[in-house]
Design a protein around this motif. Structure first.
Motif, PDB file in Angstrom:
ATOM      1  N   ASN A  83      -2.204  -5.684  -4.722  1.00  0.00           N
ATOM      2  CA  ASN A  83      -2.025  -6.364  -3.442  1.00  0.00           C
ATOM      3  C   ASN A  83      -2.903  -5.792  -2.331  1.00  0.00           C
ATOM      4  O   ASN A  83      -3.217  -6.476  -1.369  1.00  0.00           O
ATOM      5  N   TYR A  84      -3.236  -4.507  -2.448  1.00  0.00           N
ATOM      6  CA  TYR A  84      -3.892  -3.809  -1.342  1.00  0.00           C
ATOM      7  C   TYR A  84      -5.121  -3.069  -1.866  1.00  0.00           C
ATOM      8  O   TYR A  84      -5.087  -2.493  -2.952  1.00  0.00           O
ATOM      9  N   TRP A  85      -6.161  -3.077  -1.017  1.00  0.00           N
ATOM     10  CA  TRP A  85      -7.432  -2.481  -1.424  1.00  0.00           C
ATOM     11  C   TRP A  85      -8.004  -1.624  -0.304  1.00  0.00           C
ATOM     12  O   TRP A  85      -7.876  -1.946   0.869  1.00  0.00           O
ATOM     13  N   GLY A  86      -8.674  -0.548  -0.710  1.00  0.00           N
ATOM     14  CA  GLY A  86      -9.411   0.248   0.254  1.00  0.00           C
ATOM     15  C   GLY A  86     -10.801  -0.319   0.460  1.00  0.00           C
ATOM     16  O   GLY A  86     -11.174  -1.328  -0.151  1.00  0.00           O
ATOM     17  N   GLN A  87     -11.570   0.348   1.309  1.00  0.00           N
ATOM     18  CA  GLN A  87     -12.913  -0.124   1.655  1.00  0.00           C
ATOM     19  C   GLN A  87     -13.953   0.279   0.621  1.00  0.00           C
ATOM     20  O   GLN A  87     -15.048  -0.286   0.599  1.00  0.00           O
ATOM     21  N   GLY A  88     -13.648   1.275  -0.175  1.00  0.00           N
ATOM     22  CA  GLY A  88     -14.578   1.717  -1.198  1.00  0.00           C
ATOM     23  C   GLY A  88     -15.369   2.945  -0.801  1.00  0.00           C
ATOM     24  O   GLY A  88     -15.584   3.199   0.390  1.00  0.00           O
ATOM     25  N   THR A  89     -15.804   3.689  -1.803  1.00  0.00           N
ATOM     26  CA  THR A  89     -16.653   4.857  -1.578  1.00  0.00           C
ATOM     27  C   THR A  89     -17.755   4.846  -2.632  1.00  0.00           C
ATOM     28  O   THR A  89     -17.487   4.572  -3.806  1.00  0.00           O
ATOM     29  N   ARG A 113     -14.633  14.437  -7.277  1.00  0.00           N
ATOM     30  CA  ARG A 113     -13.229  14.066  -7.181  1.00  0.00           C
ATOM     31  C   ARG A 113     -13.066  13.103  -6.010  1.00  0.00           C
ATOM     32  O   ARG A 113     -13.342  13.457  -4.859  1.00  0.00           O
ATOM     33  N   LEU A 114     -12.610  11.913  -6.331  1.00  0.00           N
ATOM     34  CA  LEU A 114     -12.308  10.926  -5.307  1.00  0.00           C
ATOM     35  C   LEU A 114     -10.850  11.068  -4.878  1.00  0.00           C
ATOM     36  O   LEU A 114      -9.982  11.373  -5.697  1.00  0.00           O
ATOM     37  N   SER A 115     -10.623  10.834  -3.600  1.00  0.00           N
ATOM     38  CA  SER A 115      -9.268  10.841  -3.057  1.00  0.00           C
ATOM     39  C   SER A 115      -9.008   9.515  -2.373  1.00  0.00           C
ATOM     40  O   SER A 115      -9.926   8.874  -1.861  1.00  0.00           O
ATOM     41  N   CYS A 116      -7.754   9.124  -2.375  1.00  0.00           N
ATOM     42  CA  CYS A 116      -7.348   7.896  -1.689  1.00  0.00           C
ATOM     43  C   CYS A 116      -6.019   8.184  -1.001  1.00  0.00           C
ATOM     44  O   CYS A 116      -5.006   8.404  -1.666  1.00  0.00           O
ATOM     45  N   ALA A 117      -6.051   8.183   0.324  1.00  0.00           N
ATOM     46  CA  ALA A 117      -4.853   8.429   1.106  1.00  0.00           C
ATOM     47  C   ALA A 117      -4.198   7.106   1.459  1.00  0.00           C
ATOM     48  O   ALA A 117      -4.868   6.188   1.943  1.00  0.00           O
ATOM     49  N   ALA A 118      -2.904   7.017   1.217  1.00  0.00           N
ATOM     50  CA  ALA A 118      -2.157   5.788   1.462  1.00  0.00           C
ATOM     51  C   ALA A 118      -1.191   5.972   2.624  1.00  0.00           C
ATOM     52  O   ALA A 118      -0.636   7.057   2.826  1.00  0.00           O
ATOM     53  N   VAL A 122       0.080  -1.833   3.144  1.00  0.00           N
ATOM     54  CA  VAL A 122      -0.365  -0.514   2.707  1.00  0.00           C
ATOM     55  C   VAL A 122      -1.817  -0.359   3.120  1.00  0.00           C
ATOM     56  O   VAL A 122      -2.647  -1.231   2.862  1.00  0.00           O
ATOM     57  N   GLN A 123      -2.125   0.745   3.776  1.00  0.00           N
ATOM     58  CA  GLN A 123      -3.503   1.049   4.128  1.00  0.00           C
ATOM     59  C   GLN A 123      -4.003   2.141   3.177  1.00  0.00           C
ATOM     60  O   GLN A 123      -3.291   3.123   2.926  1.00  0.00           O
ATOM     61  N   LEU A 124      -5.221   1.940   2.683  1.00  0.00           N
ATOM     62  CA  LEU A 124      -5.811   2.871   1.721  1.00  0.00           C
ATOM     63  C   LEU A 124      -7.172   3.325   2.233  1.00  0.00           C
ATOM     64  O   LEU A 124      -7.996   2.485   2.623  1.00  0.00           O
ATOM     65  N   VAL A 125      -7.406   4.622   2.209  1.00  0.00           N
ATOM     66  CA  VAL A 125      -8.683   5.166   2.667  1.00  0.00           C
ATOM     67  C   VAL A 125      -9.225   6.112   1.603  1.00  0.00           C
ATOM     68  O   VAL A 125      -8.622   7.151   1.326  1.00  0.00           O
ATOM     69  N   GLU A 126     -10.367   5.722   1.034  1.00  0.00           N
ATOM     70  CA  GLU A 126     -11.001   6.543   0.000  1.00  0.00           C
ATOM     71  C   GLU A 126     -11.953   7.565   0.613  1.00  0.00           C
ATOM     72  O   GLU A 126     -12.505   7.344   1.692  1.00  0.00           O
ATOM     73  N   SER A 127     -12.151   8.650  -0.118  1.00  0.00           N
ATOM     74  CA  SER A 127     -13.133   9.657   0.272  1.00  0.00           C
ATOM     75  C   SER A 127     -13.576  10.405  -0.978  1.00  0.00           C
ATOM     76  O   SER A 127     -12.949  10.291  -2.032  1.00  0.00           O
ATOM     77  N   GLY A 128     -14.668  11.160  -0.836  1.00  0.00           N
ATOM     78  CA  GLY A 128     -15.110  12.012  -1.931  1.00  0.00           C
ATOM     79  C   GLY A 128     -16.322  11.518  -2.695  1.00  0.00           C
ATOM     80  O   GLY A 128     -16.816  12.201  -3.593  1.00  0.00           O
ATOM     81  N   TYR A 174     -16.562   2.718  -5.678  1.00  0.00           N
ATOM     82  CA  TYR A 174     -15.232   2.914  -6.250  1.00  0.00           C
ATOM     83  C   TYR A 174     -14.166   2.523  -5.230  1.00  0.00           C
ATOM     84  O   TYR A 174     -14.206   2.979  -4.079  1.00  0.00           O
ATOM     85  N   TYR A 175     -13.244   1.688  -5.685  1.00  0.00           N
ATOM     86  CA  TYR A 175     -12.176   1.186  -4.826  1.00  0.00           C
ATOM     87  C   TYR A 175     -10.822   1.680  -5.310  1.00  0.00           C
ATOM     88  O   TYR A 175     -10.525   1.651  -6.510  1.00  0.00           O
ATOM     89  N   CYS A 176     -10.013   2.082  -4.365  1.00  0.00           N
ATOM     90  CA  CYS A 176      -8.623   2.403  -4.620  1.00  0.00           C
ATOM     91  C   CYS A 176      -7.799   1.143  -4.343  1.00  0.00           C
ATOM     92  O   CYS A 176      -8.099   0.397  -3.401  1.00  0.00           O
ATOM     93  N   ALA A 177      -6.773   0.918  -5.162  1.00  0.00           N
ATOM     94  CA  ALA A 177      -5.930  -0.261  -4.986  1.00  0.00           C
ATOM     95  C   ALA A 177      -4.476   0.113  -5.227  1.00  0.00           C
ATOM     96  O   ALA A 177      -4.186   1.036  -5.993  1.00  0.00           O
ATOM     97  N   ALA A 178      -3.581  -0.631  -4.577  1.00  0.00           N
ATOM     98  CA  ALA A 178      -2.150  -0.372  -4.707  1.00  0.00           C
ATOM     99  C   ALA A 178      -1.416  -1.662  -5.047  1.00  0.00           C
ATOM    100  O   ALA A 178      -1.833  -2.749  -4.649  1.00  0.00           O
ATOM    101  N   THR A 179      -0.316  -1.501  -5.775  1.00  0.00           N
ATOM    102  CA  THR A 179       0.474  -2.653  -6.186  1.00  0.00           C
ATOM    103  C   THR A 179       1.956  -2.331  -6.095  1.00  0.00           C
ATOM    104  O   THR A 179       2.368  -1.176  -6.227  1.00  0.00           O
ATOM    105  N   ASP A 180       2.748  -3.391  -5.899  1.00  0.00           N
ATOM    106  CA  ASP A 180       4.191  -3.232  -5.880  1.00  0.00           C
ATOM    107  C   ASP A 180       4.765  -3.132  -7.293  1.00  0.00           C
ATOM    108  O   ASP A 180       5.937  -2.806  -7.465  1.00  0.00           O
ATOM    109  N   ARG A 181       3.961  -3.469  -8.279  1.00  0.00           N
ATOM    110  CA  ARG A 181       4.410  -3.362  -9.669  1.00  0.00           C
ATOM    111  C   ARG A 181       4.569  -1.898 -10.067  1.00  0.00           C
ATOM    112  O   ARG A 181       4.053  -1.003  -9.399  1.00  0.00           O
ATOM    113  N   ASP A 182       5.243  -1.665 -11.178  1.00  0.00           N
ATOM    114  CA  ASP A 182       5.390  -0.284 -11.643  1.00  0.00           C
ATOM    115  C   ASP A 182       4.060   0.261 -12.132  1.00  0.00           C
ATOM    116  O   ASP A 182       3.774   1.452 -12.002  1.00  0.00           O
ATOM    117  N   TYR A 183       3.238  -0.614 -12.714  1.00  0.00           N
ATOM    118  CA  TYR A 183       1.891  -0.233 -13.124  1.00  0.00           C
ATOM    119  C   TYR A 183       1.088  -1.513 -13.321  1.00  0.00           C
ATOM    120  O   TYR A 183       1.661  -2.588 -13.510  1.00  0.00           O
TER     121      TYR A 183
END
Length: 123
Positions: free
Chosen positions: A111-117, A19-24, A2-8, A94-103
């Motif tokens: 598992n996955y992290w963006g570069q941060g904003t 408002r921060l955004s994170c595109a996956a 998963v690729q994550l890109v933060e902005s905002g 601020y970092y966006c992160a993603a997981t395979d878990r339900d929450y």
């Protein structure tokens, strides 16, 4: 993967909003849960907010409750963090992160992290 890109991120005065955004990309968006973490200078990374795969469950750390709102748009593969009534102590990367878990609310569960904003709140 998963690729994550933060902005905002940016500079805002105390009491303002951002408002921060994170595109996956790389996975079907509805199969991943997402979270926002933040790291202030000289401090460890800390959890801020999380949202489940469906968006039906959200969770916040106490210091942002009532001020921050996490949401997701599965049609746009994007998760948002609306930050209101910002305080100087919200200054952090601020970092966006993603997981395979339900929450999840702990960094090791992601598992996955963006570069941060960078978010800077001036007094």
């Amino acid at each position: 993967q998963v690729q994550l890109v933060e902005s905002g991120g940016g500079l805002v005065q105390a009491g303002g909003s951002l408002r921060l955004s994170c595109a996956a990309s790389g996975r079907t968006f509805s199969t991943i849960a997402l979270g926002w973490f933040r790291q202030a200078p000289g401090k460890e990374r800390e959890f801020a907010a999380a949202i489940s795969r469906s968006g039906s469950w959200t969770y916040y750390t106490d210091s942002v409750k009532g001020r921050f709102t996490i949401s997701r748009d599965n049609a746009k593969n994007t998760v948002y963090l609306q930050m209101n009534s910002l305080k100087p102590e919200d200054t952090a990367v601020y970092y966006c992160a993603a997981t395979d878990r339900d929450y999840a609310t702990r960094s090791y569960e992601y598992n996955y992290w963006g570069q941060g904003t960078q978010v800077t709140v001036s007094s």
